[in-house]
Scaffold this motif. Structure first.
Motif, mmCIF file in Angstrom:
data_model
loop_
_atom_site.group_PDB
_atom_site.id
_atom_site.type_symbol
_atom_site.label_atom_id
_atom_site.label_comp_id
_atom_site.label_asym_id
_atom_site.label_seq_id
_atom_site.Cartn_x
_atom_site.Cartn_y
_atom_site.Cartn_z
ATOM 1 N N VAL A 53 0.751 -1.297 -0.092
ATOM 2 C CA VAL A 53 0.109 -0.013 -0.086
ATOM 3 C C VAL A 53 0.914 1.210 0.049
ATOM 4 O O VAL A 53 0.466 2.326 -0.779
ATOM 5 C CB VAL A 53 -1.041 0.038 1.457
ATOM 6 N N ILE A 54 2.075 1.147 0.689
ATOM 7 C CA ILE A 54 2.796 2.593 0.864
ATOM 8 C C ILE A 54 3.535 2.610 -0.296
ATOM 9 O O ILE A 54 3.755 4.208 -0.667
ATOM 10 C CB ILE A 54 3.531 2.428 2.291
ATOM 11 N N ALA A 55 4.192 1.651 -0.933
ATOM 12 C CA ALA A 55 4.990 2.090 -2.130
ATOM 13 C C ALA A 55 4.158 2.815 -3.347
ATOM 14 O O ALA A 55 4.749 3.990 -3.798
ATOM 15 C CB ALA A 55 5.680 0.785 -2.730
ATOM 16 N N ASP B 277 -13.336 -8.661 -3.807
ATOM 17 C CA ASP B 277 -14.444 -8.654 -2.680
ATOM 18 C C ASP B 277 -13.777 -8.402 -1.308
ATOM 19 O O ASP B 277 -14.733 -7.987 -0.516
ATOM 20 C CB ASP B 277 -15.021 -9.912 -2.469
ATOM 21 N N GLY B 278 -12.623 -8.445 -1.112
ATOM 22 C CA GLY B 278 -11.991 -8.117 0.251
ATOM 23 C C GLY B 278 -10.590 -8.224 0.070
ATOM 24 O O GLY B 278 -9.922 -8.851 -0.772
ATOM 25 N N VAL B 279 -9.884 -7.629 1.272
ATOM 26 C CA VAL B 279 -8.533 -7.710 1.136
ATOM 27 C C VAL B 279 -7.939 -8.368 2.531
ATOM 28 O O VAL B 279 -8.542 -8.323 3.542
ATOM 29 C CB VAL B 279 -7.977 -6.215 1.351
ATOM 30 N N ALA C 88 -1.073 2.679 6.444
ATOM 31 C CA ALA C 88 -1.570 1.750 5.336
ATOM 32 C C ALA C 88 -2.739 1.117 5.740
ATOM 33 O O ALA C 88 -3.908 1.526 4.772
ATOM 34 C CB ALA C 88 -0.530 0.320 5.163
ATOM 35 N N VAL C 89 -3.161 0.742 6.834
ATOM 36 C CA VAL C 89 -4.565 0.424 7.159
ATOM 37 C C VAL C 89 -5.537 1.695 7.082
ATOM 38 O O VAL C 89 -6.736 1.388 6.609
ATOM 39 C CB VAL C 89 -4.499 -0.263 8.692
ATOM 40 N N GLU C 90 -5.215 2.889 7.563
ATOM 41 C CA GLU C 90 -6.129 3.686 7.440
ATOM 42 C C GLU C 90 -6.208 4.263 5.988
ATOM 43 O O GLU C 90 -7.347 4.669 5.755
ATOM 44 C CB GLU C 90 -5.330 5.071 8.163
ATOM 45 N N ARG D 112 -9.009 2.047 4.769
ATOM 46 C CA ARG D 112 -10.252 2.321 5.512
ATOM 47 C C ARG D 112 -10.812 3.490 4.511
ATOM 48 O O ARG D 112 -12.003 3.565 4.609
ATOM 49 C CB ARG D 112 -10.088 2.452 7.027
ATOM 50 N N LYS D 113 -9.837 4.605 4.747
ATOM 51 C CA LYS D 113 -10.305 5.885 3.863
ATOM 52 C C LYS D 113 -11.038 5.497 2.576
ATOM 53 O O LYS D 113 -11.803 6.305 2.317
ATOM 54 C CB LYS D 113 -9.250 6.874 4.042
ATOM 55 N N ASN D 114 -10.428 4.456 2.065
ATOM 56 C CA ASN D 114 -11.015 4.482 0.684
ATOM 57 C C ASN D 114 -12.132 3.156 0.703
ATOM 58 O O ASN D 114 -12.534 2.525 -0.224
ATOM 59 C CB ASN D 114 -9.740 3.848 -0.162
ATOM 60 N N GLU D 115 -12.687 3.015 1.900
ATOM 61 C CA GLU D 115 -13.819 2.079 2.242
ATOM 62 C C GLU D 115 -13.465 0.680 1.550
ATOM 63 O O GLU D 115 -14.547 0.018 0.813
ATOM 64 C CB GLU D 115 -14.849 2.748 1.665
#
Length: 243
Positions: free
Chosen positions: A169-171, A183-185, A202-204, A207-210
């Motif tokens: 996610v970060i890169a 369907d999910g991560v 990364a988790v936030e 979450r922000k992107n639902e």
């Protein structure tokens, strides 16, 4: 379809030719995978999640190893599984299966090959895979392509599980684009690799992107000396709904 992690002169030496759940089915690691599978079954009791994305905070947190072992166990349970390499910048699925990175996803999307040329069958029962294919600089265009969405829909009908190996996610932002077709991560966290602040970021971001986080997996856990005969091995922990 295999990878081994050894400690050699204090460094990690990776080989993609070892599948621990197959070769050491009674090991602590294999047992940990079985627990992950049980938790996944409970999380997916209504069969809502067929297309599952795997991502992490940073690179080298064990996503490809985790996916290959999980797919093997799913195949052993009679499930029909396909792995799709969507880490187009640093693909690894071809190495997991000791194969080439030719005639893959990007080649199919660009019209160079047909569907039947792209899908490969592994040596493991019920497990197929698709490599990334020819490198491209237009990664985002590929991930947003209508043809990719149509392919995922086709795979959804043909398989019980479609497992997506995706970038951290970060890169780059690739994982966020891919999440739109999943369907999910399942979020992979390696012990002592990413700092807690980065993991939280990364988790936030997810979450922000639902984005639907099905659970987290803890990898590269340092086991106590002598436990199950291992000084160091992979351990996996699946926590439904917790990040």
């Amino acid at each position: 379809m295999k990878k081994r992690l050894k400690i050699f002169n204090g460094e990690n030496v990776q080989k993609y030719d070892y599948l621990v759940t197959k070769e050491q089915p009674l090991s602590y690691t294999a047992e940990s995978f079985q627990k992950v599978l049980i938790n996944l079954d409970y999380a997916n009791i209504d069969n809502e999640y067929k297309v599952i994305q795997f991502t992490s905070t940073l690179a080298s947190e064990g996503k490809s190893t985790f996916i290959s072992n999980l797919s093997y166990l799913l195949g052993q349970k009679g499930k029909k599984v396909i792995l799709l390499d969507l880490d187009l910048r640093k693909p690894k699925i071809h190495r997991v299966f000791n194969s080439t990175n030719r005639n893959g996803l990007t080649d199919y999307l660009s019209g160079k090959i047909e569907y039947k040329e792209m899908v490969r069958h592994s040596n493991e029962v019920g497990v197929d895979y698709i490599v990334a294919g020819e490198k491209t600089t237009a990664v985002v265009n590929v991930l947003e392509a209508k043809k990719l969405k149509e392919l995922i829909a086709e795979l959804r009908e043909a398989y019980d599980y479609v497992l997506l190996d995706t970038p951290p996610v970060i890169a780059v932002s690739d994982a966020l684009y891919i999440a739109k077709i999943a369907d999910g991560v399942i979020f992979v966290v390696a012990q002592n690799v990413a700092k807690k602040t980065l993991v939280k970021e990364a988790v936030e971001t997810l979450r922000k992107n639902e984005i639907n986080i099905l659970g987290t997996v803890l990898t590269q856990v340092n086991l106590k000396s002598g436990e199950y005969g291992y000084g160091f091995d992979y351990s996996y922990k699946y926590e439904d709904g917790e990040e």
